[in-house]
Design a protein around this motif. Structure first.
Motif, PDB file in Angstrom:
ATOM      1  N   ASN A   1       0.782  -1.276   0.234  1.00 40.31           N
ATOM      2  CA  ASN A   1      -0.552  -0.029  -0.131  1.00 40.31           C
ATOM      3  C   ASN A   1       0.577   1.160   0.161  1.00 40.31           C
ATOM      4  O   ASN A   1       0.016   2.661  -0.246  1.00 40.31           O
ATOM      5  CB  ASN A   1      -0.919   0.154   0.749  1.00 40.31           C
ATOM      6  CG  ASN A   1      -1.752  -1.458   0.972  1.00 40.31           C
ATOM      7  OD1 ASN A   1      -2.796  -0.909   0.382  1.00 40.31           O
ATOM      8  ND2 ASN A   1      -2.199  -2.132   2.002  1.00 40.31           N
TER       9      ASN A   1
ATOM     10  N   SER B   1      -7.980 -12.345   9.186  1.00 44.82           N
ATOM     11  CA  SER B   1      -7.338 -12.336   7.586  1.00 44.82           C
ATOM     12  C   SER B   1      -6.354 -11.545   7.585  1.00 44.82           C
ATOM     13  O   SER B   1      -6.654 -10.550   7.482  1.00 44.82           O
ATOM     14  CB  SER B   1      -9.096 -12.531   7.093  1.00 44.82           C
ATOM     15  OG  SER B   1      -9.255 -11.472   7.527  1.00 44.82           O
ATOM     16  N   TRP B   2      -6.218 -11.931   5.852  1.00 44.80           N
ATOM     17  CA  TRP B   2      -5.835 -10.824   4.943  1.00 44.80           C
ATOM     18  C   TRP B   2      -6.185  -9.976   4.688  1.00 44.80           C
ATOM     19  O   TRP B   2      -6.279  -8.412   4.789  1.00 44.80           O
ATOM     20  CB  TRP B   2      -4.964 -11.300   4.263  1.00 44.80           C
ATOM     21  CG  TRP B   2      -3.923 -10.506   2.958  1.00 44.80           C
ATOM     22  CD1 TRP B   2      -3.751  -9.893   2.018  1.00 44.80           C
ATOM     23  CD2 TRP B   2      -2.840 -10.060   3.858  1.00 44.80           C
ATOM     24  NE1 TRP B   2      -2.756  -9.210   1.366  1.00 44.80           N
ATOM     25  CE2 TRP B   2      -2.084  -8.853   2.938  1.00 44.80           C
ATOM     26  CE3 TRP B   2      -1.876  -9.879   4.654  1.00 44.80           C
ATOM     27  CZ2 TRP B   2      -0.890  -8.646   2.674  1.00 44.80           C
ATOM     28  CZ3 TRP B   2      -0.650  -9.736   4.130  1.00 44.80           C
ATOM     29  CH2 TRP B   2      -0.272  -8.544   3.500  1.00 44.80           C
ATOM     30  N   ARG B   3      -7.861 -10.013   4.312  1.00 40.84           N
ATOM     31  CA  ARG B   3      -8.620  -8.762   3.851  1.00 40.84           C
ATOM     32  C   ARG B   3      -8.684  -7.836   4.791  1.00 40.84           C
ATOM     33  O   ARG B   3      -8.724  -6.567   4.819  1.00 40.84           O
ATOM     34  CB  ARG B   3      -9.677  -9.277   3.019  1.00 40.84           C
ATOM     35  CG  ARG B   3     -10.707  -7.732   3.274  1.00 40.84           C
ATOM     36  CD  ARG B   3     -12.052  -8.993   2.598  1.00 40.84           C
ATOM     37  NE  ARG B   3     -11.541  -9.343   1.637  1.00 40.84           N
ATOM     38  CZ  ARG B   3     -11.923  -9.326   0.340  1.00 40.84           C
ATOM     39  NH1 ARG B   3     -12.663  -7.749   0.277  1.00 40.84           N
ATOM     40  NH2 ARG B   3     -11.640  -9.817  -1.351  1.00 40.84           N
ATOM     41  N   GLU B   4      -9.026  -8.178   6.649  1.00 46.44           N
ATOM     42  CA  GLU B   4      -9.008  -7.815   7.536  1.00 46.44           C
ATOM     43  C   GLU B   4      -8.126  -6.502   7.460  1.00 46.44           C
ATOM     44  O   GLU B   4      -7.980  -5.567   7.882  1.00 46.44           O
ATOM     45  CB  GLU B   4      -9.637  -8.151   8.560  1.00 46.44           C
ATOM     46  CG  GLU B   4     -10.727  -9.171   9.101  1.00 46.44           C
ATOM     47  CD  GLU B   4     -11.123  -9.941  10.083  1.00 46.44           C
ATOM     48  OE1 GLU B   4     -11.058  -9.371  10.945  1.00 46.44           O
ATOM     49  OE2 GLU B   4     -11.541 -11.017   9.704  1.00 46.44           O
TER      50      GLU B   4
ATOM     51  N   ASN C   1      -5.247  -5.520   6.060  1.00 49.11           N
ATOM     52  CA  ASN C   1      -5.269  -4.645   4.785  1.00 49.11           C
ATOM     53  C   ASN C   1      -6.057  -3.878   5.222  1.00 49.11           C
ATOM     54  O   ASN C   1      -6.003  -2.605   5.043  1.00 49.11           O
ATOM     55  CB  ASN C   1      -5.588  -5.432   3.530  1.00 49.11           C
ATOM     56  CG  ASN C   1      -4.725  -4.339   2.447  1.00 49.11           C
ATOM     57  OD1 ASN C   1      -4.004  -3.731   2.342  1.00 49.11           O
ATOM     58  ND2 ASN C   1      -5.789  -4.107   1.104  1.00 49.11           N
ATOM     59  N   ASP C   2      -7.572  -3.261   5.715  1.00 50.48           N
ATOM     60  CA  ASP C   2      -8.500  -2.610   5.155  1.00 50.48           C
ATOM     61  C   ASP C   2      -8.426  -2.046   6.519  1.00 50.48           C
ATOM     62  O   ASP C   2      -8.635  -0.978   6.774  1.00 50.48           O
ATOM     63  CB  ASP C   2     -10.252  -4.029   5.513  1.00 50.48           C
ATOM     64  CG  ASP C   2     -10.977  -4.403   4.448  1.00 50.48           C
ATOM     65  OD1 ASP C   2      -9.485  -3.490   3.533  1.00 50.48           O
ATOM     66  OD2 ASP C   2     -11.550  -5.224   4.200  1.00 50.48           O
TER      67      ASP C   2
END
Length: 114
Positions: free
Chosen positions: A70, A92-95, A97-98
């Motif tokens: 990012n 989790s990866w998505r969490e 990153n978010d």
């Protein structure tokens, strides 16, 4: 990541902690402070409260990767410290990153305002 782009010295960390802004999420804390170098620098902290060395290293690797993916979205010329929390290694990866992007948006360090 090049050594010139990382925070290593204790006084650099203390300066960001004392005079910088912070944003908290469930999986990390982001501290930031403007620098005059024309490039951004990153520091990562993982306390022994998180777990053993394997868990702390996993948390650090994940935070470093979130930043790497990012960094083109971030404004330049900032010192950032990412502090790992208990969930950093397992969320989790998505969490993760978010949570990073949400914290950066709150601190107004995303390029183009978000």
């Amino acid at each position: 990541m090049k050594r010139a782009y990382t925070l290593k010295e204790n006084y650099e960390f203390r300066r960001v902690y004392q005079r910088g802004a912070s944003a908290v999420s469930g999986s990390m804390v982001v501290y930031c402070r403007k620098n005059r170098l024309g490039r951004s620098r990153l520091g990562i902290t993982a306390s022994t409260k998180i777990g053993n060395a394997v868990t702390r290293n996993r948390a650090r690797r994940r935070l470093r990767e979130v930043y790497r993916l990012n960094r083109d979205k971030l404004k330049t010329g900032w010192d950032l410290i990412l502090v790992a929390r208990g969930r950093t290694a397992s969320v989790s990866w998505r969490e993760l990153n978010d949570a990073f992007l949400r914290a950066c948006r709150k601190l107004d360090i995303l390029e183009g305002g978000g």
